[in-house]
Design an enzyme around this catalytic site. Structure first.
Site, PDB file in Angstrom:
ATOM      1  N   CYS A  79       0.805  -1.195  -0.050  1.00 39.55           N
ATOM      2  CA  CYS A  79      -0.009  -0.046   0.025  1.00 39.55           C
ATOM      3  C   CYS A  79       0.807   1.269  -0.094  1.00 39.55           C
ATOM      4  CB  CYS A  79      -0.966   0.132   1.158  1.00 39.55           C
ATOM      5  SG  CYS A  79      -2.438   1.165   0.963  1.00 39.55           S
ATOM      6  N   HIS A 167      -3.875  -5.258   0.651  1.00 35.34           N
ATOM      7  CA  HIS A 167      -3.272  -6.009   2.035  1.00 35.34           C
ATOM      8  C   HIS A 167      -3.208  -7.150   1.783  1.00 35.34           C
ATOM      9  CE1 HIS A 167      -2.432  -1.953   3.964  1.00 35.34           C
ATOM     10  NE2 HIS A 167      -3.734  -1.686   3.253  1.00 35.34           N
ATOM     11  N   GLU A 169      -2.084  -9.116   4.454  1.00 39.03           N
ATOM     12  CA  GLU A 169      -2.227  -9.711   5.621  1.00 39.03           C
ATOM     13  C   GLU A 169      -3.574  -9.653   6.458  1.00 39.03           C
ATOM     14  OE1 GLU A 169      -1.627  -5.110   5.898  1.00 39.03           O
ATOM     15  OE2 GLU A 169      -1.154  -6.623   4.415  1.00 39.03           O
ATOM     16  N   GLY A 222      -0.377 -15.265  37.876  1.00 38.85           N
ATOM     17  CA  GLY A 222      -1.251 -16.233  37.700  1.00 38.85           C
ATOM     18  C   GLY A 222      -1.728 -16.277  36.057  1.00 38.85           C
ATOM     19  N   GLY A 223      -1.313 -15.463  35.436  1.00 36.92           N
ATOM     20  CA  GLY A 223      -1.600 -15.357  33.928  1.00 36.92           C
ATOM     21  C   GLY A 223      -0.732 -15.825  33.016  1.00 36.92           C
ATOM     22  N   VAL A 224      -0.955 -16.085  31.789  1.00 44.96           N
ATOM     23  CA  VAL A 224      -0.416 -16.935  30.803  1.00 44.96           C
ATOM     24  C   VAL A 224       1.148 -16.463  30.382  1.00 44.96           C
ATOM     25  CG1 VAL A 224      -0.127 -17.506  28.452  1.00 44.96           C
ATOM     26  CG2 VAL A 224      -2.484 -17.455  29.415  1.00 44.96           C
ATOM     27  N   ASP A 225       1.223 -15.147  30.486  1.00 44.96           N
ATOM     28  CA  ASP A 225       2.744 -14.735  30.173  1.00 44.96           C
ATOM     29  C   ASP A 225       3.799 -15.137  31.406  1.00 44.96           C
ATOM     30  OD1 ASP A 225       1.512 -13.570  27.970  1.00 44.96           O
ATOM     31  OD2 ASP A 225       1.273 -11.593  28.591  1.00 44.96           O
ATOM     32  N   SER A 227       3.667 -17.033  33.748  1.00 42.31           N
ATOM     33  CA  SER A 227       3.568 -18.536  34.070  1.00 42.31           C
ATOM     34  C   SER A 227       4.574 -19.212  32.770  1.00 42.31           C
ATOM     35  CB  SER A 227       2.396 -19.275  33.856  1.00 42.31           C
ATOM     36  OG  SER A 227       1.592 -18.650  34.550  1.00 42.31           O
TER      37      SER A 227
END
Length: 509
Positions: A79, A167, A169, A222-225, A227
């Site tokens: 673009c 685009h 993507e 306690g979250g994904v990141d 952990s």
């Protein structure tokens, strides 16, 4: 050898989506502002120029220095990137007579052009531009056209330089991934070997080299990141990782005990700290969202610093920072206006004197989950919905009190447990219950009530950058609403939030 695709960002809303599509093809890429091209590009095997909200005709249009890139490395302009290549090469870019936004179809495809090789006749693409490349220089060969855009794609002769007006993507470009694969594999020669297993192997070895025998402290949420970061670090340095899980009094019902137990099952060295009173006392009288975040953040730093000092000779602080946080902090126009403070970004107070290690800072959220699965982490951790660092402190709108937190914990518990029972939890990106600073009239039995209103929120997303509200089934919503009103004292009305992001955010504060 590490292969890097360099994506130069001109401020497009789709730039991160380009990166995600490249990585889905198991090719590593990095996003850099167009005016901050890395000095050392020896590992770069190809470059993509993003779109932009600017016009190439604007006086303030972003102009990159491509002297080390163009004609020397494979280059794809998307673009704005294509328009810049055309105009800087001597072509003509003018405002479109017919502004082309949305779906279009390719009416011409040059089968000899490697970039578009294999694309289908009449292939659907997504356009989003107010300018048109009217004329291209003599050494530009048109590779694709639509009914209304003659120069929808081009290749510069004797160079691996390409431009496309659409685009690839976005999912509306139905063969966009095939086009990107042509660029990455056939033109750039990428080996598609950037996989979760290769990331884990490389990260563990680099952490071992970087940290040596140093001690590292990590605040678990306690979250994904956090952990996944903890398990990676544990595999790299073992007992030298010290994890601290703080109960700030703003977690979900029973979450402190449940999460602490799950971490111990993973073999992590975790200390649980009950500091609920400190956090809740710090929030007394505060109603403004940003001030609440600051109060919670400051309390966490104080507790974390105190606990860190109980561990001798700690050198490093580990954080679960992920790539969107990093991109945001070095955006094209500098850090964007503060929508909200981020619990991982903003630095540490001087008195902590710890070096930072962020093993996940090149990953998007869905990639973090893929790494967690490759590490054989349990699904109840990996598939957990995102939960804000300040916890329920920003889901209790207005002043946060012990009583209001307790009400919201009960509401949230009913909401989430029913979501799991109905098989909806894994179909939703994030679900939240919000306690509003609003009371409404109700009738219970023969009595008139004047009690709290709660809003339920559920969204579908890939990375949280954009999100659509989830059309949850009526029978589920009916059951949840009835159960909340009947079982949670102090609530007499439940509403459902049907706002998408943008214009709304996922959280209310």
């Amino acid at each position: 050898m590490k292969e890097i695709i360099l994506i130069l960002d001109f401020g497009s809303q789709y730039t991160q989506l380009i990166a995600r599509k490249v990585r889905e093809l198991n090719v590593y890429c990095e996003i850099h502002p167009y005016n901050k091209i890395p000095e050392n590009i020896s590992a770069v095997v190809g470059v993509i120029l993003s779109g932009s909200p600017f016009s190439v005709r604007d006086a303030e249009a972003p102009i990159p220095d491509l002297s080390k890139i163009k004609g020397k490395l494979p280059l794809l302009g998307v673009c704005y990137g294509a328009q810049f290549l055309a105009q800087s090469g001597g072509g003509e870019v003018l405002p479109s007579e017919i502004r082309e936004y949305g779906r279009a179809n390719l009416s011409y495809i040059d089968r000899s052009c490697t970039l578009v090789n294999g694309m289908s006749d009449n292939s659907q693409v997504w356009m989003s531009h107010g300018d048109t490349i009217l004329n291209v220089p003599d050494n530009f060969k048109i590779s694709t056209s639509t009914e209304t855009v003659r120069v929808a794609g081009f290749k510069i002769e004797k160079e691996d330089t390409y431009g496309i007006q659409f685009h690839p993507e976005v999912y509306h470009t139905t063969e966009g991934k095939a086009l990107l694969k042509n660029f990455l594999v056939d033109i750039c020669g990428c080996h598609q070997n950037w996989t979760p297993d290769s990331f884990i192997e490389l990260t563990i070895s680099s952490l071992q080299a970087k940290l040596g025998n140093d001690k590292v402290v990590l605040g678990l949420s306690g979250g994904v990141d956090s952990s996944v970061a903890a398990v990676l670090l544990h595999q790299a340095i073992g007992k030298n990782l010290y994890c601290i899980f703080v109960d700030n009094g703003l977690l979900r019902k029973n979450e402190f005990e449940d999460v602490l137990h799950s971490y111990q099952d993973l073999g992590l060295n975790v200390k649980g700290v009950n500091a609920a009173d400190k956090f809740l006392d710090a929030l007394i009288g505060i109603t403004e969202p940003e001030k609440k975040r600051k109060a919670i953040g400051n309390s966490f730093i104080e507790v974390f610093d105190e606990e860190s000092h109980l561990i001798e000779d700690v050198v490093w602080l580990a954080q679960g920072t992920i790539y969107p946080d990093v991109i945001e902090s070095v955006s094209v126009n500098g850090p964007s206006a503060t929508i909200k403070s981020h619990h991982n970004v903003g630095g540490l107070p001087d008195f902590m004197k710890l070096k930072i290690v962020e093993p996940l800072n090149t990953l998007f959220k869905d990639e973090v989950r893929r790494i967690g699965r490759a590490l054989n982490m349990p699904s109840f951790i990996i598939d957990r919905h995102p939960f804000p660092g300040p916890g329920l402190g920003i889901r209790v709108l207005g002043e946060v009190t012990r009583e209001r937190v307790k009400i919201l914990q009960e509401v949230d518990h009913i909401y989430i447990q029913n979501m799991k029972a109905f098989g909806l939890y894994d179909k939703v990106w994030q679900a939240a219950a919000i306690l509003l600073p609003v009371q409404s009239v109700g009738v219970m039995g023969d009595e008139r009530t004047y009690e709290n209103v709660v809003a339920l929120r559920a969204v579908e997303s890939t990375d949280g950058m954009t999100a659509d509200w989830s059309p949850l089934p009526y029978d589920y919503l009916s059951k949840v609403s009835s159960e909340i009103i009947n079982k949670v004292s102090g609530v007499n009305r439940v509403v459902y939030d049907i706002s998408s992001k943008p214009p709304a955010t996922i959280e209310w504060e």
